[in-house]
Motif scaffolding. Structure first.
Motif: not given
Ligand code: N01
Length: 582
Positions: A460-464, A529-533, A535-544, A552-557
């Protein structure tokens, strides 16, 4: 490996090939990761050091190897057709059947064409300019990928203690975790087994049937519960299959990720007679669910003492020689080290040709040409089996030179113990993922369930990331620090943190002592894990970006919207130290 096997797995080294993802390992984790990523349209290369799929079940071919999670639950749950098609023959599947299942999955989902077998990844280096991983193998491959996914297994790097004189021993030395594929015939031989963990406990009764003399070298006595393994009837299988999704759902709501009846009452609130009855019933059901006899067994030492004493009485009741029985009686916390499940283990010590040697106070002195010397006594042997376990959780990472941003290696970063965010990723190593990595339930849950949840989250993460055109994702250090602290804090609630187990790396001298798996329970972890996703991958930096992203909020399996079984596990239950963990 035979020449034929090499030939069928031969490939010319790939130089400069580019993939969306490289997956390291073709055990259950790597296989399912490949299946999911391929389904999303990504190009994937999988490298596998072994000659076939199956990971743990490819390597651990020792006599008696079988799983101690019930077979109807120790399998993939992502495909209903697969569930319906496959028939397990026994309550606890033997290794060859689990390996056959892995091969069946590989064929059914046409996985092999993207896997390079007999190929070990030796280095993975993050190229900061290209924002890609450069991967090198021992067969000369030099490829790159946006994502590198470590599906390297929690119990894969074998622990081979450097016994003095090892090279002088004239006979063969085997390790249970790297067993010869053609099997070993011990008929008429004097065999020594070092270790009394799960692998030893399963293999000792079988080796004893062949050997002319068997000597077991025991450093720590082990609690083990009878498996009462049996053939599964077609009726039983049909009943389960009639509503497999319901069983899977019940399993996911459990702290262990697999289902068994659990008694939430306190052992200390029961009368001695009630306790005895309860323990006896649980013993007769057998296996890991024995730990579910009461809710406070892993949280309250006084409660634990009651089950430990029951188990010791069982040992004394089975083993006829009182001195041997006493040596076999553990004195540590029941279930602190991984509980074992056996078939005829203690009974084996009643055989006249089986001998137990205590090496707890006087360790193995050395290997000699003719055997093993302990405390000035030489035990003559024709073959030695090291059932000495694994460099658990991190050992497989140590075998690969992994270099992240600014030239930092993973070995340097994890010097004082592994540091991850959710056991999924680690800061400083963008786009590097760990399936069932340290800091996730992993070995404290049913492995295949833990694997599937991680793989689905990662897919789900990589697809997003592709959907939003992102180049990298990486944990924010502060979130990682908080998670590491939480993993540690939760572990202290459990008696599991109190002994020298491989969970804390204490089985191998010199390793940092950190409780590595997440002990807070599978459903609690999945919800996090679901909450993190969500919440827009809370706690991760995306793209530097330097702060937490606002993706944006994403769907999870969907199947991982796991209900918390409030009866069994809840924040209140954790606070009350009533979290059943096996
Ligand atoms: O390894 P272990 P394992 N001198 O680490 C002893 C899973 N598994 O391969 O306890 C003398 O448990 C060591 O002694 P000590 C399961 O999760 C599952 O058996 O450290 N002895 C111990 O007795 C399991 O927990 C299944 O003091 C030495 C033994 O070797 C995990 O894999 C089956 C020594 C190692 O036991 C690992 O199990 C098999 C030394 N220098 C495994 N060094 C099922 O599903 C080590 N030992 C059923």
């Amino acid at each position: 490996m035979t020449a034929d096997a090499r030939a069928t797995h031969d490939h010319a080294p790939e130089i400069d090939a580019q993939f969306d993802a490289v997956v390291v390992g073709a055990g259950f984790a790597g296989m399912y990761m490949l299946h999911r990523l391929r389904g999303l349209g990504f190009s994937v290369r999988v490298y596998e050091a072994g000659g076939g799929v199956g990971g743990t079940w490819y390597w651990n071919r020792y006599p008696g190897a079988r799983c101690d999670v019930e077979s109807m639950q120790y399998s993939f749950s992502f495909s209903d057709e697969l569930d319906q098609q496959w028939d397990w023959s026994e309550k606890y599947a033997p290794q060859p059947e689990i390996l056959a299942y892995a091969n069946h999955v590989a064929d059914r989902f046409d996985l092999r064409r993207d896997i390079r077998f007999d190929t070990r990844v030796i280095a993975a280096t993050f190229d900061e300019a290209a924002k890609r991983w450069r991967i090198e193998t021992d067969r000369g491959d030099m490829v790159s990928a946006q994502f590198c996914i470590m599906a390297v297994g929690c119990l894969s790097a074998t622990n081979r203690p450097p016994f003095e004189g090892l090279e002088t021993f004239k006979g063969p030395i085997y390790h249970t975790g790297e067993w010869p594929h053609d099997g070993v015939d011990f008929t008429g031989l004097r065999v020594g087994v070092i270790g009394t963990g799960s692998s030893a406990i399963q293999s000792i009764p079988i080796i004893a049937q062949q050997a002319s003399a068997l000597t077991v070298f025991q450093r720590t006595a082990t609690y083990t519960v009878p498996a009462w393994n049996e053939t599964l009837t077609p009726e039983y299988r049909t009943t389960i299959k009639a509503d497999y999704p319901a069983l899977r759902a019940k399993a996911r709501a459990r702290p262990t990720g697999f289902y068994f009846p659990f008694n939430m009452n306190s052992a200390l609130e029961a009368t001695p007679e009630e306790r005895e009855r309860q323990y006896e019933e649980a013993w007769q059901r057998g296996g890991l669910p024995f730990l579910g006899a009461y809710g406070d067994l892993l949280f309250d030492k006084a409660a634990n003492d009651t089950i430990a004493e029951f188990a010791r009485r069982k040992i004394r009741g089975i083993v006829k020689d009182p001195a041997t029985a006493e040596l076999l009686c553990p004195d540590n916390v029941f279930g602190c080290k991984r509980l074992c499940v056996d078939t005829g283990y203690f009974e084996t010590y009643n055989l006249p040709h089986v001998k137990l040697v205590d090496v707890s106070k006087t360790p193995i002195e050395r290997f000699t040409p003719q055997g093993i010397a302990v405390n000035g006594v030489e035990y003559p042997l024709d073959a030695i089996v090291c059932a000495t376990g694994f460099a658990a959780m991190t050992g497989s990472f140590d075998r690969i030179r992994i270099t992240g941003r600014d030239g930092l290696t993973l070995a340097e970063k994890w010097q004082a113990g592994p540091r991850t965010y959710l056991g999924l990723a680690t800061s400083g190593f963008p786009n590097l993922f760990t399936i069932t990595g340290p800091g996730s339930p992993s070995v404290l849950a049913s492995m295949i369930q833990a694997i599937e949840q991680h793989v689905d989250w990662l897919a789900d993460c990589i697809g997003h990331l592709r959907d939003i055109g992102a180049a990298t994702i990486e944990p924010v250090e502060r979130y990682e620090d908080d998670w590491v602290e939480h993993v540690n804090e939760v572990s202290l609630v459990s008696l599991r943190s109190t002994c020298s187990s491989w969970y804390i790396g204490a089985n191998i001298p010199g390793r940092p002592r950190v409780f590595m798996p997440y002990i807070g329970g599978f459903p609690v972890y999945v919800q996090k894990c679901n909450e993190v996703m969500s919440n827009g991958f809370e706690g991760f930096v995306i793209d530097g970006a330097k702060t937490t992203n606002d993706a944006p909020r994403v769907g999870l399996t969907e199947r991982w919207r796991v209900p918390l079984d409030i009866e069994v596990i809840s924040p209140a239950a954790i606070a009350a130290k009533r979290v059943p963990v096996v």
